[in-house]
Design a protein around this motif. Sequence first.
Motif: not given
Length: 294
Positions: A167, A216, A219-220, A234, A275, A278
């Motif tokens: 992250y 995010g 990350a998705y 997560i 969030k 993501f």
Amino acid sequence: MLWRKGRRSDNVVDARGDDMGGGGMRFGGGKGLSLGAILLIVGIGWITGQDPLQILGQLTGQMTEQSAPASQTRQAPPANDEQAEFVRSILGDTEDTWGAIFQQAGRQYKDPTLVLFSNRVNSACGMATSATGPFYCPADQKVYLDMAFFQEMAQRFKAAGDFAQAYVIAHEVGHHVQTLLGVSAKIQAARQQGRQMQGDGGLLVRQELQADCLAGVWAYHAQKRLNWLEPGDIEEALNAANAIGDDRLQQQGQGRVVPDSFTHGTSAQRVRWFKTGFAQGQVGQCDTFAAKNL
């Protein structure tokens, strides 16, 4: 996190062990010009009638040229360095992710360079120490990382885990994405115009929260492509975002919260925007500058 699934980036420069992080000016055997050498050049200039600054300029130009090959020869980290391999894997996947996103938008993504350093480093944004933490310099489009920060995350901030570290890297790459999209230039222009930068809701906070959202987004797409996240990953990232909010750091450091001096956003805001990115992996959802409620 099954990070070994990621493609290794070739854009990681290992400058650890070099106090200047490979960015310092070099001459001859790799040492900078001493005060005595500078005075000698000034003396020669007076004797020969030449401008000493012109001589120095010529020499510094030669130093820059001579320093470049030295920097290039130690680009790759050692093959048996697992921490460096992890960084290369995460950076490689950000390259793949953002390359595809930019291509879909009809644009071209330019890969950033990530410089590993120890103690201090000289970037195009100036000299920085490990205490600065990881940072991105838009002037040279490089991410700078002292991996001792990951140990500090685990010990001081109680934010351990490989995805928490991923992250952090993705957040700095998010700043690179902002540079390519022109966001960084607009922030700099606003600074020069005297607009509010610091403070809750200020431009710096909005810039940082957008980088969290872009992390995010990465990350998705990375998870969708590689399926490399494990149970709890997560939560690791959210814990890291929560641990480095302005309000929490100020409370720990000075015993009170001063919203007027915020630069990165509160813990809740940082978690929320990661969030947000993501949830659907949509860059369009990351417009923190238009958001009324951060």
